[in-house]
Design a protein around this motif. Structure first.
Motif, short mmCIF file in Angstrom:
data_model
loop_
_atom_site.label_atom_id
_atom_site.label_comp_id
_atom_site.label_asym_id
_atom_site.label_seq_id
_atom_site.Cartn_x
_atom_site.Cartn_y
_atom_site.Cartn_z
N THR A 151 0.86 -1.05 -0.17
CA THR A 151 -0.24 0.08 -0.01
C THR A 151 1.06 1.21 -0.20
O THR A 151 2.04 1.11 0.65
N GLU A 152 0.47 2.33 -0.76
CA GLU A 152 1.15 3.58 -0.45
C GLU A 152 0.17 4.73 -0.04
O GLU A 152 -1.24 4.37 -0.53
N ILE A 153 0.24 5.62 0.61
CA ILE A 153 -0.24 6.84 0.92
C ILE A 153 0.31 8.17 0.01
O ILE A 153 1.43 8.20 -0.34
N MET A 154 -0.77 8.68 -0.40
CA MET A 154 -0.68 10.04 -1.36
C MET A 154 -1.00 11.21 -0.78
O MET A 154 -2.09 11.28 -0.01
N GLY A 155 -0.53 12.34 -1.04
CA GLY A 155 -1.01 13.53 -0.41
C GLY A 155 -0.69 14.63 -1.52
O GLY A 155 0.34 14.67 -2.09
N ARG A 156 -1.43 15.53 -1.64
CA ARG A 156 -1.29 16.83 -2.43
C ARG A 156 -1.67 18.18 -1.20
O ARG A 156 -2.74 18.04 -0.61
N PHE A 157 -0.91 19.26 -1.20
CA PHE A 157 -1.18 20.28 -0.43
C PHE A 157 -0.71 21.46 -0.73
O PHE A 157 0.35 21.54 -1.29
N MET A 158 -1.67 22.43 -0.77
CA MET A 158 -1.34 23.93 -0.99
C MET A 158 -1.67 24.83 0.31
O MET A 158 -2.94 24.98 0.28
N PRO A 159 -0.84 25.47 1.24
CA PRO A 159 -1.63 26.21 2.24
C PRO A 159 -2.11 27.42 1.47
O PRO A 159 -1.92 27.65 0.40
N THR A 160 -3.01 28.20 2.27
CA THR A 160 -3.55 29.58 1.87
C THR A 160 -2.52 30.13 1.38
O THR A 160 -1.47 30.65 2.12
#
Length: 328
Positions: A157-166
């Motif tokens: 299994t792999e976990i993915m994330g995408r993030f852009m703060p305000t």
């Protein structure tokens, strides 16, 4: 990294400004708040749906799952286009209370040609003088750059994330984004695939949340609407679940994905606009979409660096391309 996040913010705000910069939605307030919402709902339909579809894109560029501790960092851009069927609508099908279209033709949405238009007049005006000139904005596409990372976990299994703060861009507005996803290999559960080293199969589920704020105002240039300022506040959520199948060989790999996605998006104009009638927080719109789509793509890998591109077939077509750093 901060420059990349600023690029994401600028791109998303610029796409939104393409639709709202001309003051078209504020102009609809001449029809009164009820009809302004009805007209806006039809006019912005492609934008609301393209936003959700775009957020569900770019989650993967291979069907293979990272080994434990393996990771990748990927920068990609997704380009979504509206079909011709979404570039116009029939105003006679709307439940308009105070205004009526000038003829029985089709009116442009924001995705319609800039040369297309439809006038609307007050039903109680015997002269039938147009007070609204609904024009296409030529905004038949939506572009969103995205940066995300993935890390391999136990149990294939792999976990993915995408993030852009305000992030803000001067006085134009601000945007933020986050998303999380899981990908799990099912290769060992399929006897034929298990015996072929270069075949890969996995399932994926991912969710993306987006928010933006863009300033809107009227300085009195729109006749019939008094001065007013406020914000266009946008929020959207997109969920996708997909079956991925791929072929991984040295240097090049191919991947396909069949999945079902759901999206919601909301647009609210928050502020005070007075004139034809007092309007406080006058526009509130929401859109929901769901359906199946299919994509196919290719990735080239050179040591730890990779290039990829894919095409998604659905009601709204999507082209995604990007670069990445991959390990294990």
């Amino acid at each position: 990294m901060k420059k990349i996040r600023l690029l994401l913010c600028v791109a998303l705000i610029a796409t939104t400004s393409q639709v709202f910069g001309q003051g078209q939605i504020i102009d609809f307030l001449k029809a009164g708040q009820a009809d302004a919402n009805t007209l806006s709902q039809a006019y912005l339909l492609p934008y609301g749906e393209m936003l959700g579809v775009n957020l569900n894109s770019g989650w993967y560029n291979t069907a293979k799952v990272h080994k434990i501790g393996g990771f990748d960092i990927t920068f990609s851009t997704s380009y979504t286009t509206a079909p011709n069927s979404k570039k116009s609508f029939d105003p006679s099908s709307l439940d308009l209370k105070a205004v009526a279209p000038e003829n029985t033709g089709m009116a442009p949405t924001m995705a319609g040609s800039k040369s297309s238009s439809m006038g609307f007049y007050m039903k109680d005006d015997p002269s039938k003088t147009n007070i609204i000139d609904m024009k296409g904005a030529g905004a038949d596409y939506f572009v969103s750059p995205m940066i995300q990372a993935a890390v391999g976990l136990p149990f294939h299994t792999e976990i993915m994330g995408r993030f852009m703060p305000t992030m803000g861009y001067g006085d134009y507005g601000e945007a933020s984004l986050w998303g999380i996803g899981l990908k799990h290999s099912i290769k060992d559960y399929i006897p034929f695939v298990k015996r072929v080293p270069f075949l890969q199969a996995s399932v994926l589920a991912a969710y993306t949340d987006f928010g933006a704020k863009l300033g809107v105002s009227n300085t009195g240039s729109l006749e019939g609407i008094g001065t007013g300022t406020g914000n266009l506040e946008t929020s959207a959520g997109a969920f996708t679940s997909r079956l991925l199948v791929g072929i991984n060989v040295p240097v090049v790999s191919f991947y396909t994905g069949l999945g079902y996605g759901t999206t919601t998006s909301n647009f609210d104009i928050i502020g005070d606009f007075t004139g034809y009638e007092d309007t406080n927080n006058p526009i509130a719109l929401d859109y929901k979409t769901s359906g199946f789509d299919f994509n196919a793509g290719m990735r080239l890998r050179f040591a730890i660096f990779s290039l990829h591109a894919d095409y998604t077939v659905g009601e709204y077509s999507v082209i995604t391309a990007g670069v990445g750093i991959n390990f294990r």
